[in-house]
Write an enzyme that holds these catalytic residues in place. Structure first.
Site, PDB file in Angstrom:
ATOM      1  N   ASP A  53     142.649 -42.311  55.898  1.00 50.12           N
ATOM      2  CA  ASP A  53     141.430 -40.903  56.461  1.00 50.12           C
ATOM      3  C   ASP A  53     140.401 -40.468  55.105  1.00 50.12           C
ATOM      4  O   ASP A  53     140.458 -40.482  54.598  1.00 50.12           O
ATOM      5  CB  ASP A  53     142.522 -39.931  55.802  1.00 50.12           C
ATOM      6  CG  ASP A  53     141.952 -38.507  56.922  1.00 50.12           C
ATOM      7  OD1 ASP A  53     140.413 -38.682  56.997  1.00 50.12           O
ATOM      8  OD2 ASP A  53     142.151 -36.975  56.949  1.00 50.12           O
ATOM      9  N   GLU A 134     126.692 -46.274  27.939  1.00 51.02           N
ATOM     10  CA  GLU A 134     126.906 -45.823  26.250  1.00 51.02           C
ATOM     11  C   GLU A 134     128.412 -44.937  26.572  1.00 51.02           C
ATOM     12  O   GLU A 134     128.194 -44.114  27.638  1.00 51.02           O
ATOM     13  CB  GLU A 134     126.454 -44.618  25.948  1.00 51.02           C
ATOM     14  CG  GLU A 134     125.339 -46.091  25.207  1.00 51.02           C
ATOM     15  CD  GLU A 134     124.115 -46.069  24.767  1.00 51.02           C
ATOM     16  OE1 GLU A 134     123.215 -45.781  23.925  1.00 51.02           O
ATOM     17  OE2 GLU A 134     123.355 -44.406  25.013  1.00 51.02           O
ATOM     18  N   GLU A 189     127.988 -46.141  18.159  1.00 51.80           N
ATOM     19  CA  GLU A 189     126.330 -46.424  18.604  1.00 51.80           C
ATOM     20  C   GLU A 189     125.817 -44.746  18.135  1.00 51.80           C
ATOM     21  O   GLU A 189     126.318 -44.339  17.103  1.00 51.80           O
ATOM     22  CB  GLU A 189     125.748 -45.343  19.836  1.00 51.80           C
ATOM     23  CG  GLU A 189     125.071 -46.031  21.393  1.00 51.80           C
ATOM     24  CD  GLU A 189     123.936 -46.433  21.053  1.00 51.80           C
ATOM     25  OE1 GLU A 189     122.979 -45.461  20.140  1.00 51.80           O
ATOM     26  OE2 GLU A 189     123.560 -48.017  21.494  1.00 51.80           O
ATOM     27  N   GLU A 331     113.981 -53.538  31.445  1.00 54.71           N
ATOM     28  CA  GLU A 331     114.759 -52.811  31.514  1.00 54.71           C
ATOM     29  C   GLU A 331     114.584 -51.196  31.371  1.00 54.71           C
ATOM     30  O   GLU A 331     113.562 -50.802  31.046  1.00 54.71           O
ATOM     31  CB  GLU A 331     115.246 -52.712  29.423  1.00 54.71           C
ATOM     32  CG  GLU A 331     116.263 -52.018  28.949  1.00 54.71           C
ATOM     33  CD  GLU A 331     116.551 -51.640  27.425  1.00 54.71           C
ATOM     34  OE1 GLU A 331     117.468 -52.191  27.350  1.00 54.71           O
ATOM     35  OE2 GLU A 331     115.376 -51.300  26.938  1.00 54.71           O
TER      36      GLU A 331
END
Length: 442
Positions: A53, A134, A189, A331
């Site tokens: 559905d 990240e 990081e 990038e």
């Protein structure tokens, strides 16, 4: 990408003793949904006869036309390396079809395929994507609920014992490799508790599939380590947020069209990049689709806030890494991991194709740190800001008919409905900051 037949799938089900199959797809927000069926339904799965559905899925369809069909992409078959207490579980990612047998235009994956076909008609064979998602790891309390306590105080490229996330990252990498990922690197990081795992570039569709699978793996393995993983862009104020830089290149056969041995970029790459820059404000509504996304896109925390490009300078929206040959790429640094990867990749690709088709001229490279430039200096360079809020990004998208066409009518309408409602809820919320700032003053 593996190319499996129905016979291959049947054999692997028997060889691996698979008991359940998850038929996965994503909603407008990029949230994974699935219909799990026992292996006894395999013939129906392979015949594209499993229905659901669609009216109860965000952004999908109205109640009066709610019956949807799941068409599995057999190349996405894999067996999850966990949860075998009730038998092994396999996964197939599906495209959504309407009951009349036609693809559902409101399915983000179907839409990405449409844009890829447009790319192919223009003579290109592959749009390769390498993502850098990240995420943060938080401790859980005694009841298993996530807390606001980060799991470590580590920083960029830290090593044990400061980096307490190293074992979780190793577990995640091992699981990803079992599932066929080619992991290139993993590391801590900049912010405490913040992690990054990079995997090898893939074609656009496989890359979007992999990003969704990656999020599932990260959350699953974190929970097994009594931690909570979040891809929320800015869960903690005052530290860096989580982004998902996207590296991209365009190919004709084995030739990277972005590469030029005599220049930083080929003319085609410059046109592609100019298209992305032209549509950047509208793309932000897709690449940064939550209220919280804009808490990350502020100066001082390594996230871009200006529409510009550079090679060595990391402050603009787009960077050209030092690479050549098949590795030549651009990038985009603004994207965050709350984006729906099917929508983001489709719209970025289509914006670039617009630049090629219209031969847009590329703005000059910005060699200075934009954050150190005055308003007047930025105006002289033609540098404008990215939208500062979800509301402003949606207004930019409303003005950009080309990016709306990249989404298609169904997805555009669904996105505006979902995100306008999100913004309205946010506007009605009174924050602790407002109480702390105003109650004692007025």
């Amino acid at each position: 990408m593996q190319h499996y037949t129905a016979e291959d799938i049947t054999k692997m089900v028997n060889d691996e003793n698979v008991e359940f199959i998850c038929l996965m797809f994503t909603d407008i927000n990029g949230i994974i949904k699935n219909v799990e069926v026992p292996v006894s339904q395999l013939d129906k799965v392979l015949a594209n006869k499993i229905t659901f559905d669609g009216s109860s899925i965000d952004g999908f369809t109205r109640i009066e036309e709610s019956d949807m069909l799941l068409h599995p992409d057999l190349s996405t078959w894999l067996v999850f390396p966990w949860g075998e207490e009730h038998g092994k579980v396999a996964r197939l990612i599906c495209d959504i079809y309407k009951s009349d047998g036609t693809p559902f235009e409101g399915d983000p994956r179907v839409n990405l395929k449409r844009v890829i076909k447009k790319m192919e008609k223009m003579g290109y064979t592959n749009f390769n994507i390498g993502s850098e998602p990240e995420f943060f790891l938080f401790n859980r309390d005694e009841q298993g609920n996530p807390t606001l306590h980060l799991n470590d105080d580590g920083s960029y490229f830290d090593f044990s014992p400061v980096d307490l996330g190293v074992n979780v990252r190793k577990d995640i990498v091992l699981v990803l490799e079992k599932m066929g990922f080619e992991v290139e690197a993993s590391h801590h990081e900049v912010a405490p508790g913040q992690q990054e795992i990079d995997f090898k570039y893939q074609d656009a569709l496989s890359a979007a599939d992999s990003i969704e699978t990656f999020k599932l793996v990260v959350k699953t393995i974190a929970r097994k380590n009594n931690l909570y993983a979040t891809f929320m862009p800015k869960p903690v104020q005052g530290i860096n947020g989580s982004g998902m830089h996207i590296n991209m290149s365009l190919f004709k056969g084995d030739n990277n069209i972005f590469d030029d041995p005599d220049d930083m970029l080929s003319d085609t790459a410059k046109e592609f990049m100019s298209g992305v820059l032209k549509h950047a404000r509208a793309l932000t509504a897709i690449n940064n689709p939550t209220v919280n996304s804009y808490k990350r896109l502020v100066p001082g925390f390594e996230a871009p806030t200006y529409i510009a490009w550079a090679s060595k300078n990391r402050s603009p929206l787009i960077r050209v890494p030092a690479a050549s040959g098949k590795s030549k790429r651009i990038e985009i640094r603004s994207v965050d991991p709350t984006t729906n990867p099917y929508l983001a990749i489709a719209c970025i690709l289509d914006a670039g194709l617009d630049g090629i088709d219209q031969n847009y001229e590329l703005m000059p490279e910005v060699k200075d740190n934009i954050y150190h430039m005055s308003d007047e200096e930025r105006r002289e360079e033609g540098i404008i800001d990215l939208p500062s809020t979800l509301h402003n990004a949606l207004k930019a998208l409303r003005k950009d008919e080309y990016v709306q066409q990249s989404l298609g009518k169904d997805l555009t309408n669904s996105l505006f409905a979902a995100k306008n409602a999100e913004w309205a809820r946010y506007q009605q919320t009174v924050s602790q900051w407002e109480r702390d700032t105003y109650m004692s003053q007025y």
